[in-house]
Design a protein around this motif. Structure first.
Motif, mmCIF file in Angstrom:
data_model
loop_
_atom_site.group_PDB
_atom_site.id
_atom_site.type_symbol
_atom_site.label_atom_id
_atom_site.label_comp_id
_atom_site.label_asym_id
_atom_site.label_seq_id
_atom_site.Cartn_x
_atom_site.Cartn_y
_atom_site.Cartn_z
ATOM 1 N N ARG A 51 -5.521 3.231 -23.752
ATOM 2 C CA ARG A 51 -4.744 2.466 -22.619
ATOM 3 C C ARG A 51 -3.494 3.282 -22.640
ATOM 4 N NH1 ARG A 51 -7.685 -1.944 -24.772
ATOM 5 N NH2 ARG A 51 -6.140 -2.585 -26.351
ATOM 6 N N ARG A 52 -2.741 3.386 -23.853
ATOM 7 C CA ARG A 52 -1.251 4.215 -23.654
ATOM 8 C C ARG A 52 -1.684 5.361 -23.060
ATOM 9 N NH1 ARG A 52 -1.141 2.117 -28.793
ATOM 10 N NH2 ARG A 52 -1.343 4.240 -30.155
ATOM 11 N N ALA A 53 -2.616 6.159 -23.201
ATOM 12 C CA ALA A 53 -2.926 7.619 -22.645
ATOM 13 C C ALA A 53 -3.214 7.514 -21.328
ATOM 14 C CB ALA A 53 -4.056 8.392 -23.157
ATOM 15 N N ALA A 54 -3.975 6.634 -20.615
ATOM 16 C CA ALA A 54 -4.212 6.205 -19.250
ATOM 17 C C ALA A 54 -2.943 5.844 -18.513
ATOM 18 C CB ALA A 54 -5.352 5.186 -19.061
ATOM 19 N N ALA A 55 -2.376 5.202 -19.104
ATOM 20 C CA ALA A 55 -0.797 4.599 -18.572
ATOM 21 C C ALA A 55 0.060 5.779 -18.177
ATOM 22 C CB ALA A 55 -0.223 3.305 -19.459
ATOM 23 N N ALA A 56 0.118 6.627 -19.175
ATOM 24 C CA ALA A 56 1.007 7.572 -19.199
ATOM 25 C C ALA A 56 0.335 9.122 -18.391
ATOM 26 C CB ALA A 56 1.217 8.166 -20.541
ATOM 27 N N GLY A 57 -0.907 8.727 -17.860
ATOM 28 C CA GLY A 57 -1.712 10.106 -17.437
ATOM 29 C C GLY A 57 -2.099 11.103 -18.319
ATOM 30 N N GLU A 58 -2.350 10.657 -19.511
ATOM 31 C CA GLU A 58 -2.622 11.851 -20.427
ATOM 32 C C GLU A 58 -4.131 11.670 -20.824
ATOM 33 O OE1 GLU A 58 1.521 11.826 -23.012
ATOM 34 O OE2 GLU A 58 0.155 10.431 -23.484
ATOM 35 N N GLN A 59 -4.391 12.452 -21.680
ATOM 36 C CA GLN A 59 -6.151 12.645 -22.170
ATOM 37 C C GLN A 59 -6.053 12.142 -23.588
ATOM 38 O OE1 GLN A 59 -8.397 13.166 -19.856
ATOM 39 N NE2 GLN A 59 -6.883 13.233 -18.605
ATOM 40 N N LEU A 60 -7.091 11.907 -23.961
ATOM 41 C CA LEU A 60 -7.399 11.684 -25.459
ATOM 42 C C LEU A 60 -7.994 12.883 -26.075
ATOM 43 C CD1 LEU A 60 -9.118 8.043 -25.861
ATOM 44 C CD2 LEU A 60 -6.843 8.876 -26.197
ATOM 45 N N TYR A 61 -7.881 13.139 -27.265
ATOM 46 C CA TYR A 61 -8.166 14.250 -28.193
ATOM 47 C C TYR A 61 -8.580 13.913 -29.530
ATOM 48 C CZ TYR A 61 -5.983 16.879 -24.530
ATOM 49 O OH TYR A 61 -5.402 17.574 -23.364
ATOM 50 N N TYR A 62 -9.596 14.601 -30.016
ATOM 51 C CA TYR A 62 -9.994 14.347 -31.365
ATOM 52 C C TYR A 62 -9.783 15.447 -32.298
ATOM 53 C CZ TYR A 62 -13.854 14.251 -35.038
ATOM 54 O OH TYR A 62 -14.594 14.200 -36.089
ATOM 55 N N TRP A 63 -9.153 15.374 -33.389
ATOM 56 C CA TRP A 63 -8.884 16.504 -34.126
ATOM 57 C C TRP A 63 -9.621 16.372 -35.564
ATOM 58 C CZ3 TRP A 63 -6.416 15.547 -39.050
ATOM 59 C CH2 TRP A 63 -5.813 16.736 -39.678
ATOM 60 N N LEU A 64 -9.826 17.417 -36.125
ATOM 61 C CA LEU A 64 -10.253 17.372 -37.582
ATOM 62 C C LEU A 64 -10.135 18.707 -38.211
ATOM 63 C CD1 LEU A 64 -14.192 18.440 -37.691
ATOM 64 C CD2 LEU A 64 -13.069 18.461 -35.560
ATOM 65 N N ASP A 65 -9.898 18.459 -39.673
ATOM 66 C CA ASP A 65 -9.543 19.586 -40.282
ATOM 67 C C ASP A 65 -10.255 19.526 -41.830
ATOM 68 O OD1 ASP A 65 -8.046 21.851 -41.257
ATOM 69 O OD2 ASP A 65 -5.999 20.409 -41.534
ATOM 70 N N ALA A 66 -10.339 20.572 -42.531
ATOM 71 C CA ALA A 66 -10.831 20.606 -43.780
ATOM 72 C C ALA A 66 -9.922 19.669 -44.540
ATOM 73 C CB ALA A 66 -10.973 21.755 -44.360
#
Length: 156
Positions: free
Chosen positions: A134-149
């Motif tokens: 909801r915060r991303a949509a309101a700001a016109g941003e995208q969602l991201y998924y991050w992973l690391d060892a």
């Protein structure tokens, strides 16, 4: 594997932050980030994928942002595949962001992928991700998924 979800204006912002260093190993250094606790990454991703099943031709991941690559995107780590050791950042599809953003918590907690009862910890993460969406949509941003060892154990 350590994993998180974050929001950012666009892939260029993610590339710049990851190239600068600290955000590559902790996206919270540059972005609004949520680290699902107690839930396996695969369980959460499966639930997110389940959200998109009713939409034809919609994938969970739109692109791999970090590292820059032409390899087809996937957010699932394959054991033994050296390409999935991280850190990686994947842009989720706008459809995933929008569905999360407009889905009431009760609907999210009622998901049953492939007819199975999902782990409670994964279900508990979805309302947190919906708030991030909801915060991303309101700001016109995208969602991201991050992973690391996982970080190496301290010496000694």
């Amino acid at each position: 594997m350590r994993y998180a979800f974050f929001r950012a204006p666009d892939p260029a912002a993610v590339l710049a932050a990851f190239a600068a260093g600290p955000a590559r190993h902790d996206p919270a250094a540059a972005f609004d980030t949520r680290y699902p606790s107690g839930a396996e990454a695969g369980d959460v991703l499966e639930l997110l994928d389940e959200l998109l099943l009713p939409l034809p031709d919609t994938g969970l991941v739109e692109r791999t942002v970090w590292p820059p690559t032409t390899r087809p995107p996937t957010c699932f780590a394959v054991p033994g595949d050296p390409w999935t050791t991280g850190p990686w950042a994947h842009q989720l599809s706008p459809a995933a962001r929008d569905l999360l953003a407009r889905s009431p918590a009760g609907v999210l907690r009622a998901l049953r992928p492939y007819g199975q009862a999902p782990p409670a910890a994964a279900l508990a993460v979805l309302p947190v991700l919906a708030a991030l969406a909801r915060r991303a949509a309101a700001a016109g941003e995208q969602l991201y998924y991050w992973l690391d060892a996982p970080p190496p154990p301290p010496p000694g």
